[in-house]
Design an enzyme around this catalytic site. Structure first.
Site, short mmCIF file in Angstrom:
data_model
loop_
_atom_site.label_atom_id
_atom_site.label_comp_id
_atom_site.label_asym_id
_atom_site.label_seq_id
_atom_site.Cartn_x
_atom_site.Cartn_y
_atom_site.Cartn_z
N ARG A 68 65.59 69.97 73.04
CA ARG A 68 65.17 68.70 73.74
C ARG A 68 66.67 68.73 75.02
O ARG A 68 67.70 68.71 74.62
CB ARG A 68 64.92 67.64 73.21
CG ARG A 68 63.86 67.37 72.46
CD ARG A 68 63.61 66.07 71.95
NE ARG A 68 64.42 65.79 70.66
CZ ARG A 68 65.58 65.33 70.80
NH1 ARG A 68 65.69 64.70 71.68
NH2 ARG A 68 66.02 65.31 69.48
N TYR A 199 59.95 74.10 75.45
CA TYR A 199 60.36 73.69 74.05
C TYR A 199 59.70 72.59 73.60
O TYR A 199 59.29 71.85 74.24
CB TYR A 199 62.21 73.56 74.06
CG TYR A 199 62.46 72.93 72.76
CD1 TYR A 199 62.61 73.65 71.61
CD2 TYR A 199 62.48 71.41 72.61
CE1 TYR A 199 62.74 73.01 70.18
CE2 TYR A 199 62.70 71.02 71.38
CZ TYR A 199 62.81 71.74 70.47
OH TYR A 199 63.10 71.02 68.91
N LYS A 208 56.84 63.81 71.60
CA LYS A 208 57.90 62.84 71.67
C LYS A 208 57.34 61.93 73.21
O LYS A 208 57.93 60.71 73.15
CB LYS A 208 59.20 63.57 71.97
CG LYS A 208 59.66 64.44 70.86
CD LYS A 208 60.17 63.64 69.58
CE LYS A 208 60.43 64.29 68.59
NZ LYS A 208 60.70 63.53 67.05
N HIS A 228 59.93 56.71 65.10
CA HIS A 228 60.52 58.12 64.87
C HIS A 228 60.59 58.03 63.27
O HIS A 228 61.57 57.96 62.86
CB HIS A 228 61.59 58.29 65.49
CG HIS A 228 62.25 59.83 65.49
ND1 HIS A 228 63.43 60.04 65.56
CD2 HIS A 228 61.37 60.88 65.39
CE1 HIS A 228 63.51 61.39 65.61
NE2 HIS A 228 62.46 62.04 65.45
N SER A 250 66.87 63.22 64.57
CA SER A 250 66.26 64.40 64.69
C SER A 250 67.13 65.54 63.74
O SER A 250 68.26 65.32 63.66
CB SER A 250 66.26 65.01 66.04
OG SER A 250 65.50 64.18 66.70
N CYS A 252 67.67 65.61 60.59
CA CYS A 252 68.38 65.08 59.36
C CYS A 252 67.52 65.05 58.04
O CYS A 252 67.88 64.20 57.21
CB CYS A 252 68.71 63.56 59.94
SG CYS A 252 70.17 63.70 60.97
N ASP A 279 57.19 62.87 60.90
CA ASP A 279 58.15 62.66 62.18
C ASP A 279 57.87 61.35 62.82
O ASP A 279 58.70 60.79 63.35
CB ASP A 279 57.87 63.89 63.14
CG ASP A 279 58.87 63.92 64.23
OD1 ASP A 279 60.01 63.69 63.81
OD2 ASP A 279 58.63 64.20 65.47
N ARG A 370 61.89 76.76 64.83
CA ARG A 370 61.09 75.90 64.47
C ARG A 370 59.82 76.57 63.80
O ARG A 370 59.69 77.67 64.12
CB ARG A 370 60.74 75.15 65.47
CG ARG A 370 61.63 74.29 66.07
CD ARG A 370 61.85 72.77 65.28
NE ARG A 370 62.84 71.94 66.01
CZ ARG A 370 62.84 70.84 65.81
NH1 ARG A 370 62.02 70.08 65.08
NH2 ARG A 370 63.90 69.95 66.25
C1 OXD Z 1 62.90 66.01 67.17
C2 OXD Z 1 61.72 66.75 66.56
O1 OXD Z 1 63.69 66.62 67.93
O2 OXD Z 1 60.98 66.29 65.83
O3 OXD Z 1 63.22 64.85 66.65
O4 OXD Z 1 61.38 67.79 67.07
MN MN Z 2 61.82 64.04 65.40
#
Ligand code: OXD
Ligand code: MN
Length: 591
Positions: A68, A199, A208, A228, A250, A252, A279, A370
């Protein structure tokens, strides 16, 4: 047949972007089969081994398009004050003047795909419809996994009788020039414009851009919450189910926690864990006055590196088939590999397309590589994951990556105190966004990059929701799996053993669970979080639950400055919570 408002917008976009053809996506197997074949033929995708990864594909991004881009993400609210100090802002007209012309003729020679998609389970009063227009078949393939695509979305629009009530998302790959990259949100137009990135977080506009940034604005207006957060269900040996939602920044470990496999002793005792989402959570009051959550997504867009049979077997099972892998390493037998999956292969092609061997200095997979996988394939997916009513949430957990200061777990004294804890969260930066790896930054409620309006108004919204829910609001906790000792070793084993912390949380919301008061909130006793069973050295145990007065005074000082930066809009109760923390720390230091 698409409705008039939709057809009109599609016609307008086609007239501007001048594609060779327009394709309305129906989300069918046949359609995706043809698209995937086409992308294999033109080299966009590699078909993976049919036995080991049936129906799955491999993709590499442009090397400048891997995460991002927060510095190029804009909230184009009517005024700068509405977007607030944590967002990039440009006035809508000004931004349109910058980005609109980028789309002139940008789809010439390409197909324009129109993707109707539904965020949330069909028939749920919480679900919402989006339409993404894109010239990227790779984006279509991802959106088909991440959302419910096709007629199901059109039907939902018609059922609502609100034919124009959809979020518009206009995406073009452009030429992937980072200088032309813009991720723009126009809350007053229900519009997202994304240019020059493929992306996930920049291009899969349901995620998002819609489900957090625009949805957070709608949620405030309509009295609900777009967060989130992962959602998981825990069943205890008596069969009682407790649902919790957890907000971590993100990369984590939300996906890992959402799919946690409890340790053997818990399984034997009869505990189980179910995933509802990994998420995003949309939370709304039910008729009984409790908060209910749905997962608006249909798939997982998970970080690959570090995912293994030990750390997250359920994620691996989820992405075994019908999945898409981006920027991991490709092996000669058309399977995939990433750091942490298993022993390194003798040879591979890395995410940049270069030959790779284990003595290479750079990783084979990009740290933010990913997998995109259907949520329904997760072995521990909850039978309730598509429940139109959602699941009732008993606890909200905040968390971050903190190598020091923050204990393993603590509980807020009230919703207001919990809001303060969420508002003052900090975490070390990860590869999910470009820049600043490892730097400590404030990431309130893990929403820093995703809140579509003024952060202080968002905090006020949390407080208002709390007023409305009163005693029925979830209890609030904070966890930190990432504390280290002076040599940099992790203090806590994490992963499945996080079940000890979840069990304490379940006990607490059920009125049990041993706890002691501290200046920062309620801490568990060592016994209540399994330190004996885990055989933790008592020194390690103490360090995990330590609230060091000096460190916390420094933290509170820094927080005071941070909160003051929000000026007049800062809810005064948050500043008061911080003053009260300081006073309690001082008192405990004196005693
Ligand atoms: C983020 C994702 O960047 O979930 O938070 O991809
Ligand atoms: Mn996320």
């Amino acid at each position: 047949m698409p409705n008039q408002a939709l057809q009109q917008w599609v016609d307008e976009v086609a007239a501007q972007t001048t594609p060779d053809s327009v394709h309305w996506c129906d989300g069918s197997d046949e359609e995706i089969g043809l698209l995937n074949d086409m992308m294999v033929d033109d080299g966009t995708l590699v078909r993976l081994d049919g036995d080991k990864h049936p129906g799955s594909y491999y993709a590499r991004s442009d090397i400048n398009d891997v995460a991002r881009v927060e510095d190029r993400t804009f909230i184009c609210a009517a005024t700068e004050d509405e977007a607030g100090p944590t967002n990039n802002w440009m006035a809508p007209a000004e931004m349109h003047a910058v980005v609109d012309s980028l789309y002139d003729g940008c789809m010439a020679g390409r197909t324009m795909y129109v993707i109707p998609y539904l965020m949330g389970p069909p028939g749920s009063p919480m679900s919402k419809v989006g339409i993404e227009i894109t010239d990227s078949p790779y984006v279509v393939a991802n959106m088909r996994i991440m959302t419910r695509m096709g007629q199901v979305a059109i039907d939902e629009l018609e059922r609502d009788g609100q034919e124009g009530d959809f979020v518009k998302g206009l995406h073009s790959t452009g030429n992937l020039d980072p200088e032309q990259r813009y991720i723009c949100h126009f809350p007053d137009e229900n519009l997202i414009m994304s240019f020059s990135s493929n992306y996930g977080g920049n291009a899969l506009l349901g995620k998002k851009c819609f489900a957090l940034r625009l949805a957070s604005v709608l949620a405030r207006r309509e009295g609900w919450m777009a967060e989130h957060m992962l959602i998981l269900g825990l069943t205890d040996p008596e069969g009682t189910k407790t649902y919790v939602a957890a907000a971590f920044p993100s990369a984590c470990g939300k996906t890992n926690l959402a799919m946690l496999v409890p340790p053997e002793s818990f399984l034997e005792a009869g505990w189980s864990v179910e995933t509802i989402g990994d998420d995003i959570a949309w939370l709304k009051f039910g008729e009984d006055g409790r908060l209910y959550a749905i997962n608006p997504e249909y798939g997982f867009f998970g970080v690959a590196p570090g995912t293994s049979d030990e750390t997250n077997p359920n994620a691996l099972a989820s992405c075994r088939a019908n999945s898409l892998f981006t920027n991991v390493a490709l092996l000669p037998d058309n399977t995939v590999w990433w750091e942490g999956l298993c022993d390194p292969p003798a040879e591979a092609t890395d995410w940049k397309g270069n030959p790779w061997t284990p003595d290479a200095e750079a990783p084979a997979a990009h740290p933010n590589s990913r997998f995109t996988a259907p949520a329904g394939q997760c072995p521990c997916i909850s039978p309730d994951w598509e429940s139109p009513a959602g699941v009732p949430i008993s606890a909200i957990i905040f968390g971050g990556r903190r190598s020091s200061t923050t204990p393993l777990v603590y509980q807020a004294r009230s919703w207001q105190h919990g809001t303060y804890i969420g508002a003052t969260m900090t975490s070390e930066k990860t590869a999910a966004a470009v820049g600043g790896l490892g730097e400590l930054r404030h990431d309130p409620m893990a929403m820093l990059p995703f809140c579509g309006y003024h952060m202080a108004d968002y905090w006020q919204h949390w407080l208002d929701v709390g007023e409305r829910g009163g005693a029925k609001m979830p209890d609030v906790f904070h966890v930190n799996w990432f504390r280290r000792d002076a040599e940099g070793n992790w203090l806590w084993p994490g992963f499945g053993e996080n079940m000890w912390v979840l069990k304490w949380i379940v006990d607490r919301v059920g009125g049990g669970g041993e706890a002691v008061e501290s200046p920062i909130g309620w801490l568990p006793t060592a016994a209540a979080v399994g330190f004996d069973e885990l055989g933790l050295d008592p020194i390690v145990g103490e360090a995990l639950l330590e609230v060091n007065v000096e460190d916390w005074l420094a933290e509170a000082n820094e927080r005071a400055e941070y909160l003051a930066g929000f000026g007049e809009k800062l809810p005064t109760v948050l500043a008061e919570e911080n003053d009260s923390l300081t006073a309690q720390l001082q008192a405990s230091g004196d005693s």
